[in-house]
Design a protein around this motif. Structure first.
Motif, PDB file in Angstrom:
ATOM      1  N   PRO A  77      74.217  95.576  18.276  1.00  0.00           N
ATOM      2  CA  PRO A  77      75.106  95.328  19.421  1.00  0.00           C
ATOM      3  C   PRO A  77      74.287  95.312  20.711  1.00  0.00           C
ATOM      4  CG  PRO A  77      75.553  97.483  18.429  1.00  0.00           C
ATOM      5  CD  PRO A  77      74.496  96.826  17.597  1.00  0.00           C
ATOM      6  N   MET A  78      74.779  94.622  21.729  1.00  0.00           N
ATOM      7  CA  MET A  78      74.039  94.473  22.977  1.00  0.00           C
ATOM      8  C   MET A  78      73.705  95.829  23.598  1.00  0.00           C
ATOM      9  SD  MET A  78      72.528  92.290  24.835  1.00  0.00           S
ATOM     10  CE  MET A  78      73.224  90.676  24.554  1.00  0.00           C
ATOM     11  N   THR A  79      74.552  96.836  23.371  1.00  0.00           N
ATOM     12  CA  THR A  79      74.277  98.162  23.929  1.00  0.00           C
ATOM     13  C   THR A  79      72.983  98.768  23.379  1.00  0.00           C
ATOM     14  OG1 THR A  79      75.753  99.128  22.296  1.00  0.00           O
ATOM     15  CG2 THR A  79      76.669  98.721  24.495  1.00  0.00           C
ATOM     16  N   PHE A  80      72.518  98.292  22.231  1.00  0.00           N
ATOM     17  CA  PHE A  80      71.233  98.731  21.675  1.00  0.00           C
ATOM     18  C   PHE A  80      70.145  97.680  21.882  1.00  0.00           C
ATOM     19  CE2 PHE A  80      74.249 101.208  19.096  1.00  0.00           C
ATOM     20  CZ  PHE A  80      73.772 102.477  19.369  1.00  0.00           C
ATOM     21  N   ALA A  81      70.513  96.408  21.748  1.00  0.00           N
ATOM     22  CA  ALA A  81      69.531  95.323  21.837  1.00  0.00           C
ATOM     23  C   ALA A  81      68.885  95.252  23.216  1.00  0.00           C
ATOM     24  CB  ALA A  81      70.188  93.990  21.489  1.00  0.00           C
ATOM     25  N   ALA A  82      69.672  95.344  24.268  1.00  0.00           N
ATOM     26  CA  ALA A  82      69.125  95.231  25.627  1.00  0.00           C
ATOM     27  C   ALA A  82      68.140  96.361  25.944  1.00  0.00           C
ATOM     28  CB  ALA A  82      70.246  95.171  26.659  1.00  0.00           C
ATOM     29  N   PRO A  83      68.472  97.624  25.668  1.00  0.00           N
ATOM     30  CA  PRO A  83      67.489  98.688  25.948  1.00  0.00           C
ATOM     31  C   PRO A  83      66.211  98.575  25.110  1.00  0.00           C
ATOM     32  CG  PRO A  83      69.673  99.632  25.761  1.00  0.00           C
ATOM     33  CD  PRO A  83      69.784  98.201  25.319  1.00  0.00           C
ATOM     34  N   ILE A  84      66.323  98.174  23.859  1.00  0.00           N
ATOM     35  CA  ILE A  84      65.123  98.029  23.025  1.00  0.00           C
ATOM     36  C   ILE A  84      64.245  96.908  23.570  1.00  0.00           C
ATOM     37  CG2 ILE A  84      64.280  97.359  20.735  1.00  0.00           C
ATOM     38  CD1 ILE A  84      66.750  98.851  19.584  1.00  0.00           C
ATOM     39  N   ALA A  85      64.859  95.803  23.951  1.00  0.00           N
ATOM     40  CA  ALA A  85      64.095  94.698  24.539  1.00  0.00           C
ATOM     41  C   ALA A  85      63.430  95.138  25.842  1.00  0.00           C
ATOM     42  CB  ALA A  85      65.013  93.503  24.781  1.00  0.00           C
ATOM     43  N   SER A  86      64.103  95.954  26.611  1.00  0.00           N
ATOM     44  CA  SER A  86      63.539  96.438  27.873  1.00  0.00           C
ATOM     45  C   SER A  86      62.290  97.278  27.653  1.00  0.00           C
ATOM     46  CB  SER A  86      64.573  97.265  28.635  1.00  0.00           C
ATOM     47  OG  SER A  86      65.648  96.457  29.020  1.00  0.00           O
ATOM     48  N   VAL A  87      62.308  98.127  26.660  1.00  0.00           N
ATOM     49  CA  VAL A  87      61.145  98.956  26.353  1.00  0.00           C
ATOM     50  C   VAL A  87      59.957  98.072  25.967  1.00  0.00           C
ATOM     51  CG1 VAL A  87      60.231 100.664  24.718  1.00  0.00           C
ATOM     52  CG2 VAL A  87      62.474 101.002  25.754  1.00  0.00           C
ATOM     53  N   CYS A  88      60.235  96.975  25.288  1.00  0.00           N
ATOM     54  CA  CYS A  88      59.178  96.043  24.898  1.00  0.00           C
ATOM     55  C   CYS A  88      58.489  95.412  26.109  1.00  0.00           C
ATOM     56  CB  CYS A  88      59.748  94.937  24.009  1.00  0.00           C
ATOM     57  SG  CYS A  88      60.361  95.491  22.409  1.00  0.00           S
ATOM     58  N   MET A  89      59.142  95.409  27.265  1.00  0.00           N
ATOM     59  CA  MET A  89      58.621  94.736  28.451  1.00  0.00           C
ATOM     60  C   MET A  89      57.897  95.659  29.433  1.00  0.00           C
ATOM     61  SD  MET A  89      61.718  91.969  29.083  1.00  0.00           S
ATOM     62  CE  MET A  89      62.452  92.977  30.292  1.00  0.00           C
ATOM     63  N   LEU A  90      57.846  96.949  29.197  1.00  0.00           N
ATOM     64  CA  LEU A  90      57.278  97.892  30.179  1.00  0.00           C
ATOM     65  C   LEU A  90      55.825  97.623  30.554  1.00  0.00           C
ATOM     66  CD1 LEU A  90      58.769 101.367  29.281  1.00  0.00           C
ATOM     67  CD2 LEU A  90      59.023 100.101  31.404  1.00  0.00           C
ATOM     68  N   ALA A  91      54.936  97.487  29.589  1.00  0.00           N
ATOM     69  CA  ALA A  91      53.513  97.310  29.898  1.00  0.00           C
ATOM     70  C   ALA A  91      53.272  96.010  30.657  1.00  0.00           C
ATOM     71  CB  ALA A  91      52.689  97.337  28.622  1.00  0.00           C
ATOM     72  N   LEU A  92      53.904  94.950  30.228  1.00  0.00           N
ATOM     73  CA  LEU A  92      53.764  93.666  30.909  1.00  0.00           C
ATOM     74  C   LEU A  92      54.197  93.783  32.365  1.00  0.00           C
ATOM     75  CD1 LEU A  92      53.240  90.572  30.805  1.00  0.00           C
ATOM     76  CD2 LEU A  92      55.649  90.344  30.143  1.00  0.00           C
ATOM     77  N   ASN A  93      55.295  94.452  32.604  1.00  0.00           N
ATOM     78  CA  ASN A  93      55.798  94.596  33.969  1.00  0.00           C
ATOM     79  C   ASN A  93      54.868  95.411  34.856  1.00  0.00           C
ATOM     80  OD1 ASN A  93      58.104  93.059  33.786  1.00  0.00           O
ATOM     81  ND2 ASN A  93      59.283  94.736  32.940  1.00  0.00           N
ATOM     82  N   PHE A  94      54.266  96.463  34.316  1.00  0.00           N
ATOM     83  CA  PHE A  94      53.348  97.261  35.129  1.00  0.00           C
ATOM     84  C   PHE A  94      52.169  96.421  35.592  1.00  0.00           C
ATOM     85  CE2 PHE A  94      49.578  99.861  35.752  1.00  0.00           C
ATOM     86  CZ  PHE A  94      50.041 100.725  36.732  1.00  0.00           C
ATOM     87  N   LEU A  95      51.540  95.714  34.667  1.00  0.00           N
ATOM     88  CA  LEU A  95      50.373  94.910  35.010  1.00  0.00           C
ATOM     89  C   LEU A  95      50.718  93.799  36.002  1.00  0.00           C
ATOM     90  CD1 LEU A  95      48.757  94.660  31.467  1.00  0.00           C
ATOM     91  CD2 LEU A  95      48.025  96.090  33.383  1.00  0.00           C
ATOM     92  N   LEU A  96      51.799  93.090  35.767  1.00  0.00           N
ATOM     93  CA  LEU A  96      52.186  92.001  36.664  1.00  0.00           C
ATOM     94  C   LEU A  96      52.633  92.531  38.026  1.00  0.00           C
ATOM     95  CD1 LEU A  96      54.069  89.657  34.182  1.00  0.00           C
ATOM     96  CD2 LEU A  96      51.786  89.338  35.141  1.00  0.00           C
ATOM     97  N   GLY A  97      53.366  93.622  38.042  1.00  0.00           N
ATOM     98  CA  GLY A  97      53.826  94.202  39.295  1.00  0.00           C
ATOM     99  C   GLY A  97      52.672  94.714  40.135  1.00  0.00           C
ATOM    100  N   ARG A  98      51.709  95.349  39.516  1.00  0.00           N
ATOM    101  CA  ARG A  98      50.542  95.849  40.243  1.00  0.00           C
ATOM    102  C   ARG A  98      49.766  94.691  40.846  1.00  0.00           C
ATOM    103  NH1 ARG A  98      45.571  97.331  40.887  1.00  0.00           N
ATOM    104  NH2 ARG A  98      44.993  99.447  41.396  1.00  0.00           N
ATOM    105  N   TRP A  99      49.563  93.625  40.065  1.00  0.00           N
ATOM    106  CA  TRP A  99      48.855  92.454  40.584  1.00  0.00           C
ATOM    107  C   TRP A  99      49.577  91.887  41.806  1.00  0.00           C
ATOM    108  CZ3 TRP A  99      51.065  87.561  40.810  1.00  0.00           C
ATOM    109  CH2 TRP A  99      50.233  86.576  41.312  1.00  0.00           C
ATOM    110  N   ALA A 100      50.889  91.759  41.723  1.00  0.00           N
ATOM    111  CA  ALA A 100      51.657  91.127  42.791  1.00  0.00           C
ATOM    112  C   ALA A 100      51.664  91.943  44.071  1.00  0.00           C
ATOM    113  CB  ALA A 100      53.094  90.885  42.318  1.00  0.00           C
ATOM    114  N   ILE A 101      51.732  93.242  43.955  1.00  0.00           N
ATOM    115  CA  ILE A 101      51.909  94.092  45.134  1.00  0.00           C
ATOM    116  C   ILE A 101      50.576  94.563  45.712  1.00  0.00           C
ATOM    117  CG2 ILE A 101      52.867  96.287  45.945  1.00  0.00           C
ATOM    118  CD1 ILE A 101      55.186  95.792  43.947  1.00  0.00           C
ATOM    119  N   VAL A 102      49.589  94.831  44.890  1.00  0.00           N
ATOM    120  CA  VAL A 102      48.341  95.411  45.358  1.00  0.00           C
ATOM    121  C   VAL A 102      47.302  94.353  45.744  1.00  0.00           C
ATOM    122  CG1 VAL A 102      46.420  96.945  44.725  1.00  0.00           C
ATOM    123  CG2 VAL A 102      48.752  97.524  44.068  1.00  0.00           C
TER     124      VAL A 102
END
Length: 129
Positions: free
Chosen positions: A95-120
């Motif tokens: 169900p989406m209540t589980f699928a969305a949070p699991i997908a979000s966890v999969c994106m954490l490392a990518l977001n840190f690297l891209l966010g750091r590049w963009a802001i710093v």
């Protein structure tokens, strides 16, 4: 990078994940297609993420060029969020209540690297030397 940066990143990322999941789950509950929910979430979360990461995680002044870079960097999340959410929701049949949070966890490392590049990343040519 100090100890504060990862802790601030986790706090802001947690808020962004919660906001993303709320938007996607709510959109799904009212019958919006997944592609629209992901785009809606992107617009909301990218704005919030830029401000919060800029001020608290990386302690950088907010600037138009940083916002543009952040939006470009975070736009990598659009296909990734769609595919990851689609996989967990449609293929694994969660169900989406589980699928969305699991997908979000999969994106954490990518977001840190891209966010750091963009802001710093330096914003003036003189700072690039």
């Amino acid at each position: 990078m100090t100890v504060r940066t990862p802790l601030a990143y986790v706090a802001v990322a947690g808020l962004c994940i919660a906001l993303h999941n709320a938007v996607v789950i709510l959109a799904d509950s009212v019958g919006m297609p997944l592609w629209f929910a992901v785009l809606l979430s992107f617009g909301i979360v990218a704005c919030a993420g830029y401000v919060l990461h800029g001020l608290f995680t990386f302690r950088q002044p907010l600037a138009a060029i940083g916002l543009v870079r952040y939006f470009i960097a975070m736009s990598a999340n659009i296909p990734f969020a769609f595919v990851a959410t689609w996989f967990w929701h449609e293929q694994v049949d969660l169900p989406m209540t589980f699928a969305a949070p699991i997908a979000s966890v999969c994106m954490l490392a990518l977001n840190f690297l891209l966010g750091r590049w963009a802001i710093v990343t330096p914003t003036r040519w003189t700072e690039l030397r």
